[in-house]
Scaffold this active site. Structure first.
Site, PDB file in Angstrom:
ATOM      1  N   GLY A   8       0.830  -1.212   0.000  1.00  0.00           N
ATOM      2  CA  GLY A   8       0.000   0.000   0.000  1.00  0.00           C
ATOM      3  C   GLY A   8       0.860   1.255   0.000  1.00  0.00           C
ATOM      4  N   LEU A  10       1.551   3.463  -2.135  1.00  0.00           N
ATOM      5  CA  LEU A  10       1.114   4.687  -2.832  1.00  0.00           C
ATOM      6  C   LEU A  10      -0.059   5.349  -2.108  1.00  0.00           C
ATOM      7  CD1 LEU A  10       1.392   3.578  -6.579  1.00  0.00           C
ATOM      8  CD2 LEU A  10       3.083   4.687  -5.115  1.00  0.00           C
ATOM      9  N   GLY A  11      -0.448   4.813  -0.959  1.00  0.00           N
ATOM     10  CA  GLY A  11      -1.579   5.366  -0.207  1.00  0.00           C
ATOM     11  C   GLY A  11      -1.177   6.533   0.681  1.00  0.00           C
ATOM     12  N   GLN A  12      -2.109   6.945   1.533  1.00  0.00           N
ATOM     13  CA  GLN A  12      -1.910   8.161   2.337  1.00  0.00           C
ATOM     14  C   GLN A  12      -0.686   8.050   3.253  1.00  0.00           C
ATOM     15  OE1 GLN A  12      -4.628   8.981   5.506  1.00  0.00           O
ATOM     16  NE2 GLN A  12      -4.326  11.199   5.436  1.00  0.00           N
ATOM     17  N   TYR A 141     -14.789  -2.895   8.954  1.00  0.00           N
ATOM     18  CA  TYR A 141     -13.407  -2.426   9.129  1.00  0.00           C
ATOM     19  C   TYR A 141     -12.948  -2.676  10.570  1.00  0.00           C
ATOM     20  CZ  TYR A 141      -9.580   1.073   9.250  1.00  0.00           C
ATOM     21  OH  TYR A 141      -8.381   1.726   9.389  1.00  0.00           O
ATOM     22  N   LYS A 145     -10.032  -5.023  12.080  1.00  0.00           N
ATOM     23  CA  LYS A 145      -8.912  -4.438  12.829  1.00  0.00           C
ATOM     24  C   LYS A 145      -8.711  -5.150  14.171  1.00  0.00           C
ATOM     25  CE  LYS A 145      -7.104  -1.928   9.937  1.00  0.00           C
ATOM     26  NZ  LYS A 145      -5.739  -2.171   9.514  1.00  0.00           N
TER      27      LYS A 145
HETATM   28  C1  AKB Z   1     -10.995   5.679   8.882  1.00  0.00           C
HETATM   29  O1  AKB Z   1     -11.613   6.734   9.102  1.00  0.00           O
HETATM   30  O2  AKB Z   1     -11.517   4.643   8.450  1.00  0.00           O
HETATM   31  C2  AKB Z   1      -9.510   5.649   9.192  1.00  0.00           C
HETATM   32  C3  AKB Z   1      -9.255   5.146  10.573  1.00  0.00           C
HETATM   33  C4  AKB Z   1      -9.549   5.991  11.736  1.00  0.00           C
HETATM   34  O3  AKB Z   1      -8.812   4.048  10.725  1.00  0.00           O
HETATM   35  N1  AKB Z   1      -8.956   6.952   9.018  1.00  0.00           N
END
Ligand code: AKB
Length: 315
Positions: A8, A10-12, A141, A145
């Site tokens: 990743g 090239l990402g932020q 997400y 995580k």
């Molecule tokens: C998102 O907003 O999904 C991310 C994070 C806080 O993990 N920036």
């Protein structure tokens, strides 16, 4: 000299971390990778490989080719996109991470993977959220995580893979845009302030979230990588934060520099629901104690620097 593979890249985060690691460790020792190739400084300044982390064989081939010591896994689907494409979020964030850990086990590499404030959920204590607390996230997400934190702990305990990570808050930067998160408004507001003089905020005015300026995030990764592993108790999930604010606070800070700037609200229900399930502010004392975490930027100094750098970039 240690060799790093960044996924990743090239990402932020990746686009800035790659350049900083190349400065410190030498261009040829930092192998950038991504699902596709684009003409950027990252691609031009050192080795770049096309790698999709869901492809175990390709990942293994690249790690062997360069004799990699550390894999820094920044390939991920963020929270807002993850809610729209949960299957893809699972595939990249979980199966991709599993491949990384397996390749690391086979090739004796360390692994850095960021977790997030999204690893907490609606019944986590909201203020001064402790390092060790309830984690029942209700986004895909967040589920990936918290599972990733556990999987990394497992690979350390069971196989001795040197896994490390932090729970990042929203990251603010001028170099590359974030890709589909809930905290992205705190980057877009600076662009709109400079380019349009007005911003429509997708979150309501009481939404507090932890945030951090990218130079602090880059230091967090490098400091944790360089830390003495024997002193780390919370290897894969250190709370780190630099500031906590709501939309009104960042708006007022920008207004000090651009007095004619205005903001209104058009709340996005889906984003708001995600933001409401996350902490207001984290307790990052474990990171401070175990590896000397020490952020430099607050809302005031970040805003000054962000506006200066963005003005140069946009002109
Ligand atoms: C998102 O907003 O999904 C991310 C994070 C806080 O993990 N920036």
């Amino acid at each position: 000299m240690k060799k790093f593979l960044i996924t990743g890249a090239l990402g932020q985060i990746g686009s800035e971390l790659t350049m900083e690691l190349r400065k410190r460790y030498g261009n040829e020792n930092v192998i950038a990778s991504g699902r596709s190739k684009r003409d950027t400084m990252v691609v031009e300044s050192g080795p770049f490989e096309v790698v999709d982390i869901t492809d175990y064989d390709r990942l293994n081939e690249v790690v062997k080719k360069y004799d990699v010591d550390w894999i820094i896994n920044l390939a991920a689907i963020l929270s807002a996109v993850g809610e729209k494409k949960p299957t893809m979020a699972w595939e990249v964030n979980m199966n991709g991470l599993f491949n990384i850990l397996e390749v690391a086990r086979e090739n004796n590499c360390g692994v850095f993977t960021p977790s997030s404030i999204a690893a907490f959920g609606p019944n986590t204590p909201k203020d001064d959220t402790p390092q060790d607390t309830i984690q029942r996230p209700n986004t895909m997400y967040g589920v990936t995580k918290v599972s990733g934190e556990l999987l990394c702990d497992y690979y350390y305990e069971k196989f001795g893979v040197d896994t490390r990570g932090v729970r990042f808050p929203g990251l603010i930067s001028y170099a590359a845009l974030p890709g589909g998160g809930t905290t992205d408004y705190a980057v877009h507001i600076y662009y709109d302030a400079l380019q349009k003089g007005k911003f429509t905020c997708p979150l309501d005015e009481d939404t507090y979230m932890d945030m951090m300026y990218m130079p602090d995030a880059i230091n967090a990764i490098i400091d944790l990588l360089e830390a003495d592993g024997t002193k780390l108790k919370h290897r894969n999930a250190f709370n780190v934060t630099a500031m906590s604010f709501n939309p009104e606070m960042i708006f007022n800070e920008i207004k000090k520099h651009i007095p004619e700037f205005t903001m209104d609200y058009d709340v996005d229900g889906d984003l708001q629901k995600i933001a409401n399930s996350w902490p207001n502010s984290l307790d990052d004392s474990a990171a401070k104690e175990e590896w000397g975490w020490n952020p430099k930027y607050d809302l005031e100094s970040m805003t000054k620097d962000m506006l200066e750098k963005l003005r140069e970039k946009l002109n």
